[in-house]
Design a protein around this motif. Sequence first.
Motif, short mmCIF file in Angstrom:
data_model
loop_
_atom_site.label_atom_id
_atom_site.label_comp_id
_atom_site.label_asym_id
_atom_site.label_seq_id
_atom_site.Cartn_x
_atom_site.Cartn_y
_atom_site.Cartn_z
N LEU A 131 -1.25 -11.38 4.76
CA LEU A 131 -1.47 -11.50 6.20
C LEU A 131 -2.46 -10.43 6.68
O LEU A 131 -3.34 -10.71 7.52
CB LEU A 131 -0.15 -11.38 6.95
N LEU A 132 -2.36 -9.22 6.15
CA LEU A 132 -3.32 -8.18 6.50
C LEU A 132 -4.72 -8.57 6.04
O LEU A 132 -5.71 -8.34 6.76
CB LEU A 132 -2.89 -6.85 5.89
N ALA A 133 -4.82 -9.15 4.85
CA ALA A 133 -6.13 -9.61 4.36
C ALA A 133 -6.72 -10.64 5.30
O ALA A 133 -7.92 -10.61 5.61
CB ALA A 133 -5.98 -10.17 2.96
N ARG A 134 -5.89 -11.54 5.77
CA ARG A 134 -6.37 -12.57 6.71
C ARG A 134 -6.77 -11.97 8.05
O ARG A 134 -7.57 -12.57 8.78
CB ARG A 134 -5.28 -13.62 6.89
N ARG A 135 -6.21 -10.80 8.38
CA ARG A 135 -6.54 -10.12 9.64
C ARG A 135 -7.74 -9.20 9.50
O ARG A 135 -8.06 -8.45 10.43
CB ARG A 135 -5.33 -9.32 10.12
N GLY A 136 -8.37 -9.19 8.33
CA GLY A 136 -9.59 -8.40 8.17
C GLY A 136 -9.41 -7.06 7.49
O GLY A 136 -10.35 -6.24 7.49
N TYR A 137 -8.26 -6.80 6.91
CA TYR A 137 -8.03 -5.55 6.19
C TYR A 137 -8.42 -5.69 4.72
O TYR A 137 -8.24 -6.75 4.11
CB TYR A 137 -6.54 -5.18 6.23
N ASP A 138 -8.93 -4.60 4.15
CA ASP A 138 -8.96 -4.46 2.71
C ASP A 138 -7.62 -3.88 2.29
O ASP A 138 -7.02 -3.09 3.03
CB ASP A 138 -10.11 -3.55 2.27
N VAL A 139 -7.14 -4.27 1.10
CA VAL A 139 -5.74 -4.00 0.78
C VAL A 139 -5.58 -3.42 -0.62
O VAL A 139 -6.14 -3.94 -1.59
CB VAL A 139 -4.89 -5.30 0.88
N LEU A 140 -4.80 -2.34 -0.70
CA LEU A 140 -4.36 -1.82 -1.99
C LEU A 140 -3.04 -2.48 -2.35
O LEU A 140 -2.05 -2.35 -1.62
CB LEU A 140 -4.21 -0.29 -1.94
N ILE A 141 -3.06 -3.21 -3.45
CA ILE A 141 -1.88 -3.89 -3.98
C ILE A 141 -1.20 -2.96 -4.99
O ILE A 141 -1.83 -2.50 -5.93
CB ILE A 141 -2.24 -5.22 -4.67
N ASN A 142 0.07 -2.71 -4.78
CA ASN A 142 0.81 -1.81 -5.67
C ASN A 142 1.99 -2.54 -6.32
O ASN A 142 2.63 -3.38 -5.70
CB ASN A 142 1.33 -0.61 -4.87
N TYR A 143 2.25 -2.20 -7.55
CA TYR A 143 3.41 -2.75 -8.26
C TYR A 143 3.90 -1.71 -9.24
O TYR A 143 3.18 -0.75 -9.59
CB TYR A 143 3.03 -4.03 -9.02
N SER A 144 5.15 -1.86 -9.71
CA SER A 144 5.66 -0.99 -10.76
C SER A 144 5.91 -1.74 -12.06
O SER A 144 5.73 -1.21 -13.14
CB SER A 144 6.94 -0.29 -10.30
N LYS A 145 6.34 -3.02 -11.94
CA LYS A 145 6.66 -3.80 -13.14
C LYS A 145 5.99 -5.17 -13.16
O LYS A 145 5.60 -5.65 -14.23
CB LYS A 145 8.18 -3.98 -13.26
N SER A 146 5.88 -5.81 -12.01
CA SER A 146 5.49 -7.23 -11.95
C SER A 146 3.97 -7.38 -11.94
O SER A 146 3.38 -7.80 -10.93
CB SER A 146 6.11 -7.89 -10.72
N GLU A 147 3.32 -7.09 -13.06
CA GLU A 147 1.86 -7.11 -13.09
C GLU A 147 1.29 -8.52 -12.90
O GLU A 147 0.31 -8.70 -12.17
CB GLU A 147 1.34 -6.54 -14.41
#
Length: 262
Positions: A23-39
Amino acid sequence: MTERKVAIVTGSATGVGAATALLLARRGYDVLINYSKSEVEARQSEAACREAGADTLLLRGDVADDADCKALAQGAVARWGRIDALVNNAGISTFSGAANWDALDAQTFQRIFGVNAVGPFQMVRACAPHLKAAQGAIVNVSSVAGSLGIGSSVPYIASKGAVNSMTLYLARALAPEIRVNAVCPGMITSRWFVDGLGQEGFDKVKALTEQNTALGRASTPEDVADAIVWLIDGARTVTGELLLLDAGLHLGSTRMQVPGKA
């Protein structure tokens, strides 16, 4: 420095985190995607954000590890030169309830608290100077567990209570440059609940939620994401708010008599 706004969403491989990142991407944000296990799921989340027009950065990191939190903040700044929003979504639990005390030990308690409560603090500390420069916003993903004292396990309930208290403190401490709020969902129709409860248990809790909440429904990840993004982008005079997203669970069972209502 990019002209687009930048958001870090912890635990954004699946569920609420993935829905919020998209939703942030659709609102014009660049986004850092973070995960610990679910690559695998994290890469799918990243692809969806890119398709929505965002530049993305995918970083593995355990928010219970302070060095990982610093690396997430540094990665965003190195890539884009700014941080405008932080969504502390990463969270874990054990679905032990209160009856099986033997299922809990100090190590389990500390691990849940480390991810759910210490992690958000460490992320805020790492990101605060950049959020301050951007006049940014923080949203902590808490739970009705922290407000109502009900939930999957004692350490989960305690950790979310800590998040709620910390949200209020940080809203005062980081004002006026940074707004700090929390969302407190009830049941969410996400994989997290299915994995924790099993399909049969999930279906049972979902049915009880539908029967005993004022709105007669559970939240979807997208419902929660809508509220998070509103607190980031639309709620310019809101800070220190613990927003209940529980379909009216806190009102008590709809089976209770309400005068004038059949």
